[in-house]
Design an enzyme around this catalytic site. Structure first.
Site, mmCIF file in Angstrom:
data_model
loop_
_atom_site.group_PDB
_atom_site.id
_atom_site.type_symbol
_atom_site.label_atom_id
_atom_site.label_comp_id
_atom_site.label_asym_id
_atom_site.label_seq_id
_atom_site.Cartn_x
_atom_site.Cartn_y
_atom_site.Cartn_z
ATOM 1 N N LYS A 1 0.688 -1.140 -0.088
ATOM 2 C CA LYS A 1 -0.014 -0.031 0.019
ATOM 3 C C LYS A 1 0.755 1.211 -0.019
ATOM 4 O O LYS A 1 0.245 2.412 -0.516
ATOM 5 C CB LYS A 1 -1.007 0.020 1.266
ATOM 6 C CG LYS A 1 -2.211 -0.856 0.961
ATOM 7 C CD LYS A 1 -3.340 -0.512 1.894
ATOM 8 C CE LYS A 1 -4.529 -1.283 1.659
ATOM 9 N NZ LYS A 1 -5.445 -0.920 2.656
ATOM 10 N N LYS B 1 -4.944 -10.888 -6.807
ATOM 11 C CA LYS B 1 -6.082 -10.874 -6.209
ATOM 12 C C LYS B 1 -7.226 -9.945 -6.679
ATOM 13 O O LYS B 1 -7.054 -8.703 -7.241
ATOM 14 C CB LYS B 1 -5.769 -10.310 -4.814
ATOM 15 C CG LYS B 1 -6.725 -10.559 -3.649
ATOM 16 C CD LYS B 1 -6.406 -10.064 -2.304
ATOM 17 C CE LYS B 1 -6.245 -8.622 -2.243
ATOM 18 N NZ LYS B 1 -6.045 -8.014 -0.869
ATOM 19 N N LYS C 1 -11.060 -3.936 -4.793
ATOM 20 C CA LYS C 1 -11.681 -2.942 -5.131
ATOM 21 C C LYS C 1 -10.787 -1.775 -5.631
ATOM 22 O O LYS C 1 -11.407 -1.219 -6.138
ATOM 23 C CB LYS C 1 -12.466 -2.228 -3.862
ATOM 24 C CG LYS C 1 -11.780 -2.257 -2.592
ATOM 25 C CD LYS C 1 -12.783 -2.204 -1.481
ATOM 26 C CE LYS C 1 -12.207 -2.853 -0.013
ATOM 27 N NZ LYS C 1 -12.976 -2.959 1.300
HETATM 28 P P1 TYM Z 1 -10.349 -5.750 4.155
HETATM 29 O O1 TYM Z 1 -11.402 -4.712 4.099
HETATM 30 O O2 TYM Z 1 -9.438 -5.398 3.078
HETATM 31 O O3 TYM Z 1 -11.266 -7.075 3.452
HETATM 32 C C1 TYM Z 1 -12.164 -7.583 4.297
HETATM 33 C C2 TYM Z 1 -12.169 -9.154 3.995
HETATM 34 O O4 TYM Z 1 -12.403 -9.507 2.852
HETATM 35 C C3 TYM Z 1 -11.448 -10.465 2.691
HETATM 36 N N1 TYM Z 1 -11.024 -10.421 1.207
HETATM 37 C C4 TYM Z 1 -10.953 -11.543 0.399
HETATM 38 N N2 TYM Z 1 -11.130 -12.763 0.609
HETATM 39 C C5 TYM Z 1 -10.941 -13.585 -0.453
HETATM 40 N N3 TYM Z 1 -10.619 -13.219 -1.756
HETATM 41 C C6 TYM Z 1 -10.429 -11.724 -1.896
HETATM 42 N N4 TYM Z 1 -9.965 -11.079 -3.161
HETATM 43 C C7 TYM Z 1 -10.501 -10.735 -0.933
HETATM 44 N N5 TYM Z 1 -10.178 -9.497 -0.804
HETATM 45 C C8 TYM Z 1 -10.722 -9.262 0.580
HETATM 46 C C9 TYM Z 1 -10.215 -10.131 3.718
HETATM 47 O O5 TYM Z 1 -9.390 -11.076 3.536
HETATM 48 C C10 TYM Z 1 -11.058 -9.709 4.685
HETATM 49 O O6 TYM Z 1 -11.235 -10.891 5.539
HETATM 50 N N6 TYM Z 1 -7.302 -5.385 7.922
HETATM 51 C C11 TYM Z 1 -8.566 -5.855 7.303
HETATM 52 C C12 TYM Z 1 -9.893 -5.438 8.145
HETATM 53 C C13 TYM Z 1 -9.682 -5.451 9.569
HETATM 54 C C14 TYM Z 1 -9.910 -6.846 10.448
HETATM 55 C C15 TYM Z 1 -9.777 -6.596 11.807
HETATM 56 C C16 TYM Z 1 -10.117 -8.134 10.093
HETATM 57 C C17 TYM Z 1 -9.484 -4.623 10.471
HETATM 58 N N7 TYM Z 1 -9.518 -5.092 11.986
HETATM 59 C C18 TYM Z 1 -9.723 -7.378 12.835
HETATM 60 C C19 TYM Z 1 -10.030 -9.195 10.996
HETATM 61 C C20 TYM Z 1 -10.187 -8.912 12.432
HETATM 62 C C21 TYM Z 1 -8.762 -5.596 6.019
HETATM 63 O O7 TYM Z 1 -8.232 -4.491 5.517
HETATM 64 O O8 TYM Z 1 -9.770 -6.388 5.424
#
Ligand code: TYM
Length: 348
Positions: free
Chosen positions: A127, A210, A213
């Site tokens: 990022k 991957k 968005k």
């Molecule tokens: P974020 O917002 O990027 O994504 C949310 C969730 O979606 C999953 N994900 C995917 N799974 C499969 N294939 C994909 N292409 C794909 N893109 C996204 C992510 O693995 C995630 O589970 N850091 C985290 C948010 C967060 C969090 C937490 C998660 C903040 N605090 C505490 C768990 C526990 C994030 O940026 O996810």
């Protein structure tokens, strides 16, 4: 049908099972978020375990967000959770900034985690890109806040997609170091739950990237707000190789696009990759893609329609989030107070 929820054995057997997870309100939701996260969240809720799900708005602002767009994305993500089947009576659903314990515990973890640990985080490297000097301090400390999200509730299980694995390992390291430094058994060592056929949904334009968005091409992803025609068109146009589907899962090894579509099919149908191959192995993509498009439309179009309906009543969404936040504060506050006490803060 539907693969039953598997809760891996806890590494914190003395703590009651509690699930926590979060998603950033930073733009729209994709099929990756849905299959890798939200669908699993709903299954866990339905299995009867205690579930807490968060809209992590404070994580979102580690990169620039227009205030109005952030407000909208927060409500839209909440609507997505609800439309996909989260029931605010059975799960706690809230946005992070309404529960101050996250930021407060996050500060303590800033003082537990080491620079060297954070320097190894691949998401920061991705990022921040080449210009690390211009990245926000929040983007660097991001995983500490994530650890606080989870540990403020003594959560034991965290369902996520594969890309969050390294962050969860860091959460474990923080819990272990805190417990060691202060000579306590206070924070549980959490268990990542990275399971199912779609822990890493790939781009529809490039099976080695991957689905995200932030990809500039909208054709690379299915958005939860796409209508039925758009979903069907994106599946039909998805990149594939000229060969038909292989007869057995082993034949998917060197074919990332084919493997991705089969994984998506398996996750949508609730079956395994082996089941999909048994049923559809050997079919040309001209036959398989329309079946996949039908399946995707059948599952996603009602969610998209329900999200649109819910977005007509933002006050109701705000009420649900505020109610969830009040319940979350009740759980987090005593854990935070005990943490301050362990650390040696004087509290009146
Ligand atoms: P974020 O917002 O990027 O994504 C949310 C969730 O979606 C999953 N994900 C995917 N799974 C499969 N294939 C994909 N292409 C794909 N893109 C996204 C992510 O693995 C995630 O589970 N850091 C985290 C948010 C967060 C969090 C937490 C998660 C903040 N605090 C505490 C768990 C526990 C994030 O940026 O996810």
């Amino acid at each position: 049908m539907g693969d039953t929820v598997h809760m891996p054995d806890s590494r914190a057997p003395d703590f009651p099972q509690r699930v926590f997870s979060g998603i950033q309100p930073s733009g729209g939701l994709t099929l990756g978020n849905y299959l890798g996260a939200i669908k699993r969240f709903v299954e866990m809720q339905d299995s009867g375990v205690e579930t807490i799900y968060c809209v992590v708005d404070m994580h979102a602002i580690t990169v620039w967000q227009e205030p109005d767009a952030l407000r909208r994305a927060t409500r839209e993500l909440a609507a997505g959770y609800l439309a996909a089947g989260l029931d605010p009576a059975r799960s706690i659903l809230f946005n992070q900034s309404q529960v101050p314990a996250h930021a407060e515990l996050g500060w303590i973890f800033n003082c537990v985690a080491r620079m060297g640990w954070l320097n190894r985080m691949t998401q920061f490297k991705d990022k921040a890109g080449k210009n690390r000097e211009k990245a926000s301090v929040g983007l660097f400390a991001y995983p500490n806040l994530m650890a606080a999200d989870i540990l403020a509730y003594h959560a034991t299980h965290v369902p996520v997609g594969e890309d969050q694995k390294q962050h969860l390992e860091l959460t474990r390291d923080i819990a272990i170091k805190f417990n060691n430094d202060y000579g306590v058994e206070f924070f549980p060592v959490v268990e990542p739950v990275i399971e199912g056929a779609a822990t890493r949904v790939m781009s529809l334009r490039d099976g080695t990237k991957k689905m995200s968005k932030s990809d500039p091409s909208d054709m690379s992803r299915i958005n939860l707000t796409d209508d039925a025609d758009t979903i069907a068109r994106k599946v039909r146009k998805a990149k594939t190789d000229p060969e038909p589907l292989p007869e057995a899962p082993g034949g998917l090894e060197a074919r990332p696009e084919a493997r991705n579509l089969v994984n998506i099919y398996a996750a949508l149908s609730g079956g395994s990759v082996a089941q999909v191959m048994a049923e559809h192995g050997g079919k040309p993509f001209s036959e398989f893609k329309p079946l996949l498009a039908d399946l995707a439309v059948a599952e996603l179009a009602p969610i998209s329609a329900e999200m649109a309906r819910l977005m007509h009543d933002p006050a109701e969404i705000d009420r649900i989030l505020a109610d969830g936040a009040a319940r979350a504060r009740v759980l987090a506050q005593p854990i935070l107070e005990r943490t301050f006490d362990i650390v040696g803060m004087v509290r009146g």
